[in-house]
Motif scaffolding. Structure first.
Motif, PDB file in Angstrom:
ATOM      1  N   GLU A   4       0.829  -1.284   0.178  1.00  0.00           N
ATOM      2  CA  GLU A   4      -0.187  -0.198   0.022  1.00  0.00           C
ATOM      3  C   GLU A   4       0.878   1.438   0.045  1.00  0.00           C
ATOM      4  O   GLU A   4       0.598   2.381  -0.651  1.00  0.00           O
ATOM      5  CB  GLU A   4      -0.991   0.184   1.186  1.00  0.00           C
ATOM      6  CG  GLU A   4      -2.038  -1.122   1.388  1.00  0.00           C
ATOM      7  CD  GLU A   4      -1.776  -2.376   1.635  1.00  0.00           C
ATOM      8  OE1 GLU A   4      -0.550  -2.466   2.190  1.00  0.00           O
ATOM      9  OE2 GLU A   4      -2.413  -3.289   1.495  1.00  0.00           O
ATOM     10  N   GLN A   5       1.903   1.173   0.779  1.00  0.00           N
ATOM     11  CA  GLN A   5       2.753   2.346   0.651  1.00  0.00           C
ATOM     12  C   GLN A   5       3.590   2.551  -0.350  1.00  0.00           C
ATOM     13  O   GLN A   5       3.334   3.874  -1.133  1.00  0.00           O
ATOM     14  CB  GLN A   5       4.042   2.083   1.882  1.00  0.00           C
ATOM     15  CG  GLN A   5       3.555   2.179   3.362  1.00  0.00           C
ATOM     16  CD  GLN A   5       4.547   1.721   4.397  1.00  0.00           C
ATOM     17  OE1 GLN A   5       5.041   0.824   4.115  1.00  0.00           O
ATOM     18  NE2 GLN A   5       4.552   2.536   5.205  1.00  0.00           N
ATOM     19  N   ILE A  10       3.802   5.684  -5.684  1.00  0.00           N
ATOM     20  CA  ILE A  10       3.970   5.595  -7.198  1.00  0.00           C
ATOM     21  C   ILE A  10       2.725   6.457  -7.535  1.00  0.00           C
ATOM     22  O   ILE A  10       2.923   7.274  -8.568  1.00  0.00           O
ATOM     23  CB  ILE A  10       3.263   4.220  -7.691  1.00  0.00           C
ATOM     24  CG1 ILE A  10       4.638   3.040  -7.529  1.00  0.00           C
ATOM     25  CG2 ILE A  10       2.987   4.117  -9.220  1.00  0.00           C
ATOM     26  CD1 ILE A  10       4.383   1.669  -7.710  1.00  0.00           C
ATOM     27  N   LEU A  11       1.558   6.696  -7.070  1.00  0.00           N
ATOM     28  CA  LEU A  11       0.521   7.517  -7.482  1.00  0.00           C
ATOM     29  C   LEU A  11       0.877   9.085  -7.126  1.00  0.00           C
ATOM     30  O   LEU A  11       0.512   9.761  -8.017  1.00  0.00           O
ATOM     31  CB  LEU A  11      -0.867   7.258  -6.772  1.00  0.00           C
ATOM     32  CG  LEU A  11      -1.485   5.763  -7.196  1.00  0.00           C
ATOM     33  CD1 LEU A  11      -2.480   5.335  -6.269  1.00  0.00           C
ATOM     34  CD2 LEU A  11      -1.920   5.698  -8.443  1.00  0.00           C
ATOM     35  N   ASP A  12       1.374   9.215  -6.091  1.00  0.00           N
ATOM     36  CA  ASP A  12       2.060  10.636  -5.760  1.00  0.00           C
ATOM     37  C   ASP A  12       3.007  11.183  -6.745  1.00  0.00           C
ATOM     38  O   ASP A  12       3.056  12.246  -6.992  1.00  0.00           O
ATOM     39  CB  ASP A  12       2.572  10.677  -4.215  1.00  0.00           C
ATOM     40  CG  ASP A  12       1.404  10.542  -3.131  1.00  0.00           C
ATOM     41  OD1 ASP A  12       0.323  10.736  -3.533  1.00  0.00           O
ATOM     42  OD2 ASP A  12       1.978  10.205  -2.026  1.00  0.00           O
ATOM     43  N   GLU A  13       3.994  10.291  -7.013  1.00  0.00           N
ATOM     44  CA  GLU A  13       5.106  10.559  -7.925  1.00  0.00           C
ATOM     45  C   GLU A  13       4.297  10.839  -9.459  1.00  0.00           C
ATOM     46  O   GLU A  13       4.762  11.768 -10.293  1.00  0.00           O
ATOM     47  CB  GLU A  13       6.085   9.410  -8.281  1.00  0.00           C
ATOM     48  CG  GLU A  13       7.041   9.235  -6.939  1.00  0.00           C
ATOM     49  CD  GLU A  13       7.850  10.377  -6.852  1.00  0.00           C
ATOM     50  OE1 GLU A  13       8.338  11.220  -7.888  1.00  0.00           O
ATOM     51  OE2 GLU A  13       8.189  11.019  -5.781  1.00  0.00           O
ATOM     52  N   LEU A  14       3.516  10.057  -9.750  1.00  0.00           N
ATOM     53  CA  LEU A  14       2.642  10.189 -10.833  1.00  0.00           C
ATOM     54  C   LEU A  14       1.763  11.347 -10.987  1.00  0.00           C
ATOM     55  O   LEU A  14       1.895  11.973 -12.357  1.00  0.00           O
ATOM     56  CB  LEU A  14       1.717   8.850 -11.293  1.00  0.00           C
ATOM     57  CG  LEU A  14       1.133   8.924 -12.683  1.00  0.00           C
ATOM     58  CD1 LEU A  14       2.160   8.886 -13.768  1.00  0.00           C
ATOM     59  CD2 LEU A  14       0.313   7.396 -12.559  1.00  0.00           C
ATOM     60  N   LYS A  15       1.340  11.880 -10.028  1.00  0.00           N
ATOM     61  CA  LYS A  15       0.581  13.141  -9.859  1.00  0.00           C
ATOM     62  C   LYS A  15       1.360  14.276 -10.153  1.00  0.00           C
ATOM     63  O   LYS A  15       1.107  15.345 -10.885  1.00  0.00           O
ATOM     64  CB  LYS A  15      -0.052  13.286  -8.637  1.00  0.00           C
ATOM     65  CG  LYS A  15      -1.535  12.591  -8.485  1.00  0.00           C
ATOM     66  CD  LYS A  15      -2.088  12.425  -7.164  1.00  0.00           C
ATOM     67  CE  LYS A  15      -3.102  11.512  -7.200  1.00  0.00           C
ATOM     68  NZ  LYS A  15      -3.677  11.529  -5.956  1.00  0.00           N
TER      69      LYS A  15
END
Length: 138
Positions: A4-5, A10-15
């Motif tokens: 989950e971390q 990954i999602l934060d970096e992608l944003k």
């Protein structure tokens, strides 16, 4: 690092970047390429990312509101703390309403030993309510 971390990072970096490469994720997450590929495959299956050659991008036409599956993997520890506190406020004989959110879903495991009634609009909540022998209504 928990799955989950990694997904959250990954999602934060992608944003922030719009497109990320697998090698970049391997370095910042200090994990194997195969683990990153599995993570990206999962995130693509829930429409959180679009796989591209060598990495991932933000899906085009993506809604602003994250899906339930995306929310499930975000802020997991915080949701558990909130759920524990909120459930401590519930007493035997109470009738409570739990909306269909992921934070309220976490509460169910902490109130299984209480004699209460739950009213919910959360279809995903139903099985957990039944499994924990709680009286519930949809």
């Amino acid at each position: 690092m928990l799955t989950e971390q990694r997904h959250k990072i990954i999602l934060d970096e992608l944003k922030q970047k719009g497109i990320i490469k697998i090698n970049y994720l391997v370095n910042i997450l200090n994990t194997s390429e195969s683990t990153i590929r599995r993570d990206l495959n999962y995130l693509e299956s829930i429409n959180a990312v679009k796989r591209i050659h060598g990495g991932a991008a933000i899906p085009k036409g993506r809604l602003i509101e994250p899906s339930y599956s995306e929310k499930e993997i975000q802020n997991v520890q915080e949701k558990k703390k909130i759920a524990q506190f909120a459930s401590s406020c519930i007493e035997d004989g109470d009738c409570i309403y739990l909306d269909s959110g992921t934070s309220t879903f976490e509460m169910i495991q902490y109130i299984s030993n209480k004699k209460i009634i739950i009213v919910t609009n959360g279809l995903k909540h139903i099985n957990a309510i039944i499994e924990n022998n709680i009286n519930g209504y949809i």
